[in-house]
Motif scaffolding. Structure first.
Motif, PDB file in Angstrom:
ATOM      1  N   VAL A  62       5.858  13.583 -17.667  1.00  0.00           N
ATOM      2  CA  VAL A  62       5.105  12.374 -18.001  1.00  0.00           C
ATOM      3  C   VAL A  62       6.098  11.298 -18.405  1.00  0.00           C
ATOM      4  CG1 VAL A  62       3.270  11.391 -19.385  1.00  0.00           C
ATOM      5  CG2 VAL A  62       3.261  13.815 -18.871  1.00  0.00           C
ATOM      6  N   VAL A  63       6.022  10.164 -17.742  1.00  0.00           N
ATOM      7  CA  VAL A  63       6.832   9.019 -18.137  1.00  0.00           C
ATOM      8  C   VAL A  63       5.869   7.974 -18.671  1.00  0.00           C
ATOM      9  CG1 VAL A  63       8.425   7.239 -17.383  1.00  0.00           C
ATOM     10  CG2 VAL A  63       8.553   9.504 -16.379  1.00  0.00           C
ATOM     11  N   ARG A  64       5.942   7.726 -19.971  1.00  0.00           N
ATOM     12  CA  ARG A  64       5.063   6.694 -20.546  1.00  0.00           C
ATOM     13  C   ARG A  64       5.800   5.374 -20.510  1.00  0.00           C
ATOM     14  NH1 ARG A  64       1.002   9.654 -22.391  1.00  0.00           N
ATOM     15  NH2 ARG A  64       1.543  11.769 -23.001  1.00  0.00           N
ATOM     16  N   PRO A  90       1.014  13.361 -15.529  1.00  0.00           N
ATOM     17  CA  PRO A  90       1.821  14.529 -15.182  1.00  0.00           C
ATOM     18  C   PRO A  90       1.587  15.047 -13.760  1.00  0.00           C
ATOM     19  CG  PRO A  90      -0.022  15.167 -16.557  1.00  0.00           C
ATOM     20  CD  PRO A  90      -0.075  13.679 -16.445  1.00  0.00           C
ATOM     21  N   LEU A  91       0.493  14.633 -13.125  1.00  0.00           N
ATOM     22  CA  LEU A  91       0.249  15.172 -11.789  1.00  0.00           C
ATOM     23  C   LEU A  91       0.163  14.039 -10.786  1.00  0.00           C
ATOM     24  CD1 LEU A  91      -2.387  17.890 -12.641  1.00  0.00           C
ATOM     25  CD2 LEU A  91      -0.069  18.263 -11.818  1.00  0.00           C
ATOM     26  N   LEU A  92       1.141  13.929  -9.932  1.00  0.00           N
ATOM     27  CA  LEU A  92       1.127  12.933  -8.864  1.00  0.00           C
ATOM     28  C   LEU A  92       1.663  13.625  -7.629  1.00  0.00           C
ATOM     29  CD1 LEU A  92       2.822   9.847 -10.552  1.00  0.00           C
ATOM     30  CD2 LEU A  92       0.459   9.988  -9.855  1.00  0.00           C
ATOM     31  N   PRO A  93       1.291  13.131  -6.454  1.00  0.00           N
ATOM     32  CA  PRO A  93       1.938  13.694  -5.265  1.00  0.00           C
ATOM     33  C   PRO A  93       3.436  13.407  -5.300  1.00  0.00           C
ATOM     34  CG  PRO A  93       0.346  11.963  -4.688  1.00  0.00           C
ATOM     35  CD  PRO A  93       0.296  12.134  -6.150  1.00  0.00           C
ATOM     36  N   VAL A  98       0.840  -1.210   0.000  1.00  0.00           N
ATOM     37  CA  VAL A  98       0.000   0.000   0.000  1.00  0.00           C
ATOM     38  C   VAL A  98       0.870   1.253   0.000  1.00  0.00           C
ATOM     39  CG1 VAL A  98      -1.961  -1.074   1.124  1.00  0.00           C
ATOM     40  CG2 VAL A  98      -0.156  -0.104   2.507  1.00  0.00           C
ATOM     41  N   SER A  99       2.096   1.149  -0.542  1.00  0.00           N
ATOM     42  CA  SER A  99       3.033   2.253  -0.363  1.00  0.00           C
ATOM     43  C   SER A  99       2.775   3.360  -1.378  1.00  0.00           C
ATOM     44  CB  SER A  99       4.465   1.748  -0.477  1.00  0.00           C
ATOM     45  OG  SER A  99       4.674   1.233  -1.763  1.00  0.00           O
ATOM     46  N   SER A 100       3.391   4.505  -1.114  1.00  0.00           N
ATOM     47  CA  SER A 100       3.073   5.691  -1.898  1.00  0.00           C
ATOM     48  C   SER A 100       3.654   5.620  -3.303  1.00  0.00           C
ATOM     49  CB  SER A 100       3.597   6.937  -1.178  1.00  0.00           C
ATOM     50  OG  SER A 100       4.981   6.797  -0.953  1.00  0.00           O
ATOM     51  N   ASP A 101       4.627   4.748  -3.556  1.00  0.00           N
ATOM     52  CA  ASP A 101       5.219   4.734  -4.899  1.00  0.00           C
ATOM     53  C   ASP A 101       4.272   4.124  -5.932  1.00  0.00           C
ATOM     54  OD1 ASP A 101       5.383   2.219  -3.932  1.00  0.00           O
ATOM     55  OD2 ASP A 101       7.420   1.825  -4.584  1.00  0.00           O
ATOM     56  N   VAL A 102       3.215   3.439  -5.502  1.00  0.00           N
ATOM     57  CA  VAL A 102       2.194   3.007  -6.455  1.00  0.00           C
ATOM     58  C   VAL A 102       0.851   3.621  -6.069  1.00  0.00           C
ATOM     59  CG1 VAL A 102       3.152   0.901  -7.415  1.00  0.00           C
ATOM     60  CG2 VAL A 102       2.068   0.847  -5.186  1.00  0.00           C
TER      61      VAL A 102
END
Lengths: 187, 306, 228
Positions: free
Chosen positions: C43-45, C33-36, B202-206
């Protein structure tokens, strides 16, 4: 009385979920329907006071099915059942085999003269069952279990795609193995 | 010496729930203190506030989700987490004193494998699925050492019945002469509840992994199940290694509660001290270090017992 | 073949050879393009097989509207704050929420102009805590190792751990408190090298790698504006 009710619930549940395995499209649902079927079967084992065996069936089947679902999704087409498909092959033949087996087993149940015993229930039914089944061959069966396990390990070692020469070089002289992903021991 | 009580069926979920809320509150307080929030005391109520929020939140839908399996995941996790404590004695009462109690406990915590995988699978989202598979990998890493540890405690008592294991610690707690087993047990409790550093599923990288698409009541049930599982694991440490309810002055049920609370607090605190442990690293540690270590511990215990 | 059939309106995945010699489904998953905790606009496809990135293509959205203005280049934005910001993002993605929270708090204090004497102690304490962790090196070593070439900016050389330690050590160094914001930024180089670093990685490390490279997409717009 309650034992009979629970038995019939387990029996019916086991059959219904067993049928569901072949009625659902999705591999994930099929796997977990099969798991439910096994869990109902484990319930009947628990009913005859074989606590250890019953709980062990629950434990092993959950583990097994979670690992199996990975392979089911990997190798079977249409893993999520998003497109219509059928899980049944050779319908007539399998139907004949299934009905035949059921008929043989059912007649067997009614024809055999089951022994009754007035002996008190053993303190540890699992132990008693084991000794009744294996008797003096217990030691041999234990060794056989070890041999089977060793065979599994050996098969995996032989089948592995990358051996130690791929990892440590032809002279086995690399300090750190050449792996696609670095492991945790940090060698 | 452990008696089974029928009314315990009603009491058990309440006690587990209170412990779970307490653990979540403690966790939130620690987080608030690290963030330098002025009033950490109000942060303790954060889990309850977010639970209330989740209750009224509308469910998020995803495309072609497997709703049946997805909804089942949380329920299965919560029910199994409660059932795992069925065999844990509170002082001298237990809801069920199975002759294979340790195996029962293990079987119920394995249910988490299925539940977490289902939660990841059901949403039909790549991140959820990655999280679900991560947990299966984590399960394969922690489960074998965990089983050997449970076996070691059972070996020391010569019985799989939890009451017998408690009775065998009258003179000396198992934690004293099975320290490796105890440490590995605590590690695997964190791992099976995918808490603390083992929250890779449940980690933040996914984007939250299996929790990424869970919302509303489903999320509440799943997260609650996770905390209850952690509580169940911590509670089982008490009869397995810490002598059950034995202790001076206080009655034994109170001692059980105190020890459980201490183990739980230590787990939550330790879990916050360490960054998330990724599976590709933990897998090797587990198989190359933990399994041999627990096997040696089991060997040592069997030699002592003989 | 599968592209014709739609399940829930989404075409089924195609297949391709993977790293381990299997033929597996290929999944196209865009990151950004928008993530915490993600550089905005990046953007990485990715083409995923399992959770291994087989191919990655990087693009930055919004370069066209270059205003030549970057957050970290405005006055009163010391380098110290940027390092704390970058460390906070990396620590948060590495799953160490508490250390990240402290770094964010310190960053805010630096940005609001808390005097150097007051903040040096807490920063040193935080840095000691990060350097003392034994799990962190175990988890970050070898993650996002960039090629060691003459063109590699010195600030970005090494792997995620060396970069984090570099920020932490520079923060503890009293000389950096007066260092001006740095225009010679590594971002353009990092964006160029990112696809090759990401390929063959697991999804778990992709976000760690991006965070460890401290990409500032604002800088790209500045570079664009400078070069016309």
């Amino acid at each position: 009385m309650w034992r009979e009710i629970v038995f019939w619930l387990c029996a019916a549940g086991s059959v219904i979920t067993g049928v569901a395995v072949f009625r659902v499209d999705s591999m994930a649902r099929a796997t977990f329907a099969l798991l439910a079927s096994f869990l109902f079967a484990a319930g009947t084992v628990l009913l005859v006071d074989l606590t250890y065996l019953g709980v062990l069936v629950i434990l092993m089947m959950i583990m097994e099915m979670v690992i199996m679902v990975v392979f089911m999704l990997m190798y079977m087409m249409n893993p999520a059942g998003l497109m219509p498909m059928t899980m049944v092959h050779n319908q007539k033949g399998s139907l004949a085999i299934a009905i035949g087996t059921f008929a043989v087993l059912a007649t067997g149940i009614y024809l055999i003269d089951w022994p009754t015993s007035s002996a008190p229930q053993p303190e540890d039914p699992t132990m008693a069952l084991g000794e009744a089944l294996m008797g003096p061959k217990m030691l041999m069966m234990i060794v056989l279990g070890l041999a089977l396990f060793a065979t599994i390990v050996a098969t995996v070692v032989l089948a592995t795609h990358r051996g130690r020469y791929d990892r440590y070089g032809d002279r086995l002289d690399r300090d750190r193995p050449d792996d696609p992903v670095r492991g945790g021991v940090g060698r | 010496m452990v008696e089974t009580t029928a009314w315990g069926v009603l009491l058990l979920p309440v006690i587990l729930g209170l412990f779970a809320v307490g653990a979540a509150a403690f966790d939130a307080t620690l987080a608030a203190r690290a963030a330098g929030v002025a009033a950490p005391r109000s942060a303790a109520l954060a889990p309850l506030r977010s639970a209330a929020g989740l209750l009224v939140q509308q469910r998020r839908r995803t495309l072609a989700a497997d709703t049946l399996l997805w909804r089942a995941a949380g329920m299965v996790l919560l029910v199994a987490a409660v059932l795992a404590s069925l065999v844990t004695p509170l002082g001298q009462w237990a809801v069920g004193d199975l002759s294979a109690g340790v195996v029962w406990f293990n079987a119920m915590e394995i249910v988490a494998w299925a539940a977490v995988w289902l939660a990841g699978w059901g949403a039909n989202s790549a991140f959820g699925l990655v999280g679900g598979y991560r947990f299966v990998a984590q399960g394969l890493a922690y489960e074998l050492p965990h089983m050997f540890v449970l076996t070691t405690a059972a070996l020391g008592a010569g019985s799989l019945r939890v009451a017998d294991i408690v009775a065998a610690q009258q003179d000396l707690w198992f934690v004293v002469w099975m320290p490796v087993a105890f440490a590995v047990y605590l590690l695997s409790v964190l791992a099976m509840a995918f808490a603390g550093p083992f929250n890779h599923a449940v980690s933040s990288d996914v984007a939250g992994g299996v929790l990424a698409e869970l919302s509303g009541v489903d999320r509440l049930v799943f997260v609650a199940g996770r905390w209850v599982l952690l509580v169940s694991g911590a509670a089982m440490a008490v009869p397995l290694f810490l002598g059950g309810g034995s202790g001076p002055l206080l009655p034994d049920w109170l001692w059980t509660l105190v020890k459980t609370a201490l183990v739980l607090a230590a787990l939550v605190w330790a879990g916050r001290r360490v960054p998330t442990i990724r599976m590709e690293r933990f897998e090797e540690i587990s198989w190359m270090v933990l399994i041999p270590a627990t096997l040696l511990q089991a060997l040592f215990v069997s030699l002592v017992v003989i | 073949m599968d592209g014709m059939q739609l399940a829930g309106g989404v075409p089924m995945a195609g297949r391709a050879d993977d790293r381990d010699g299997l033929t597996l489904d290929q999944l196209h998953v865009p990151l950004g393009p928008l993530l915490p905790l993600w550089p905005p606009g990046l953007v990485v496809r990715t083409k995923l097989q399992g959770d291994v990135i087989q191919q990655a293509a990087v693009e930055v959205l919004g370069i066209g509207d270059a205003r030549g203005d970057a957050f970290w280049l405005r006055p009163g934005r010391p380098l110290k704050a940027r390092w704390l910001d970058a460390s906070a993002a990396l620590l948060a993605i590495a799953g160490w929420a508490d250390a990240a929270a402290v770094a964010r708090r310190l960053r805010d204090q630096v940005l609001t102009g808390t005097p150097q004497a007051e903040i040096a102690g807490p920063i040193r304490r935080w840095g000691r805590q990060v350097r003392r962790s034994r799990t962190l090196p175990w988890l970050l070593t070898g993650v996002g190792q960039v090629p060691d070439k003459p063109s590699t900016p010195r600030a970005l050389a090494g792997d995620a751990l060396t970069r984090l330690y570099r920020w932490v050590d520079s923060l503890a160094d009293p000389k950096t408190s007066v260092a001006p914001p740095d225009v010679a930024d590594g971002t353009p180089w990092a964006v160029d090298v990112l696809p090759s670093v990401l390929e063959g990685c697991e999804l778990a490390t992709a976000r760690l790698i991006v965070a460890s490279l401290d990409l500032d997409t604002d800088m790209l717009t500045v570079c664009e504006a400078h070069h016309g």
